[in-house]
Design a protein around this motif. Structure first.
Motif, PDB file in Angstrom:
ATOM      1  N   LYS A 180      -5.908  23.847 -95.973  1.00  0.00           N
ATOM      2  CA  LYS A 180      -6.585  23.115 -97.046  1.00  0.00           C
ATOM      3  C   LYS A 180      -8.086  23.067 -96.791  1.00  0.00           C
ATOM      4  CE  LYS A 180      -3.019  19.940 -98.735  1.00  0.00           C
ATOM      5  NZ  LYS A 180      -2.668  18.512 -98.908  1.00  0.00           N
ATOM      6  N   LYS A 181      -8.445  22.750 -95.544  1.00  0.00           N
ATOM      7  CA  LYS A 181      -9.859  22.660 -95.194  1.00  0.00           C
ATOM      8  C   LYS A 181     -10.545  24.019 -95.327  1.00  0.00           C
ATOM      9  CE  LYS A 181      -9.250  18.767 -92.022  1.00  0.00           C
ATOM     10  NZ  LYS A 181      -9.315  18.315 -90.602  1.00  0.00           N
ATOM     11  N   GLU A 216      -2.714  21.444 -93.288  1.00  0.00           N
ATOM     12  CA  GLU A 216      -3.962  20.696 -93.431  1.00  0.00           C
ATOM     13  C   GLU A 216      -5.160  21.571 -93.082  1.00  0.00           C
ATOM     14  OE1 GLU A 216      -4.495  17.699 -94.691  1.00  0.00           O
ATOM     15  OE2 GLU A 216      -2.362  17.587 -95.152  1.00  0.00           O
TER      16      GLU A 216
END
Length: 241
Positions: free
Chosen positions: A70-71, A67
């Protein structure tokens, strides 16, 4: 943890960490995602509670890193593609779940190319996509290219269904254009914000519900799926290759 080695989880996650440590975040992310998907399947299949606890801890650890990547990639505007493997009989893969995050206020036109928007359930799938577009975007025009039923009666019924949808969309000031091609093979959805979604099975990757009154009949996140691969990429990523 031999069960993880046998399933290929260890190899994928080791490769993800290796690429991650080298700063190759774009290459690492799909390895994390595929490894996590396989690990989730192992977790579901094992009956050993202590094993499940251990797997869950590792899953959360790798998920957190994925995650974060992704950011980072979205922030750097380098996250230009994604590959999603939908496993046979898996759930949680509605259109909104699979590619809904690529639908934003910039989307005003969508082109759908799918040779099999013909039978009742296939047209219903297309209606579900249109509903998602109405709900999630500023859609003004939808273009569908599909194949026509060979039987004259079935072809007439197909045209009636799509005409009803066309009228329904028009009441929301959305134009639906339909074209037919008997030589069509491609299956993709093109958004005018630059994203293209290519689904191996097209929109028709859901299995039939057990009955009209079974779980998964209406909520497509609860419907089991056929195996297929979803490739999502941005026009910028194609230009760079």
């Amino acid at each position: 943890m031999s069960i993880l080695q046998e399933s290929g989880v260890v190899m994928l996650l080791q490769r993800a960490v290796e690429l991650d440590n080298l700063g190759k975040y774009k290459e690492a992310l799909p390895c994390y995602e595929n490894g996590l998907e396989l690990m989730l399947k192992v977790m579901k299949d094992t009956s050993d509670e202590s094993m499940k606890i251990s797997l869950r801890e590792k899953f959360e650890q790798y998920m957190g890193r994925a995650e974060l990547l992704k950011k980072l990639l979205k922030k750097d505007n380098n996250y230009q593609s994604e590959v999603i493997q939908i496993q046979c009989d898996s759930t949680g893969h509605s259109y909104e779940q699979v590619f809904g995050r690529y639908l934003d206020e910039r989307v005003t036109e969508v082109e759908v190319i799918d040779p099999y928007i013909r039978s009742n359930h296939q047209v219903a799938n297309f209606v579900r996509l249109c509903e998602l577009l109405v709900k999630s975007t500023q859609i003004k025009r939808i273009s569908l290219t599909t194949g026509k039923e060979l039987d004259q009666g079935a072809a007439h019924a197909q045209m009636i269904k799509l005409s009803e949808l066309k009228e329904s969309l028009l009441r929301r000031n959305i134009k639906l254009d339909v074209e037919y091609s008997q030589t069509l093979h491609d299956r993709e959805i093109r958004l005018n914000n630059g994203w293209t979604i290519k689904i191996g099975r097209g929109l028709d990757y859901f299995k039939a519900a057990e009955s009209k009154f079974s779980i998964g009949m209406y909520d497509m996140n609860l419907r089991t799926c056929h195996e297929t691969t979803v490739n999502i990429f941005h026009v910028n990523s194609v230009a760079k290759t």
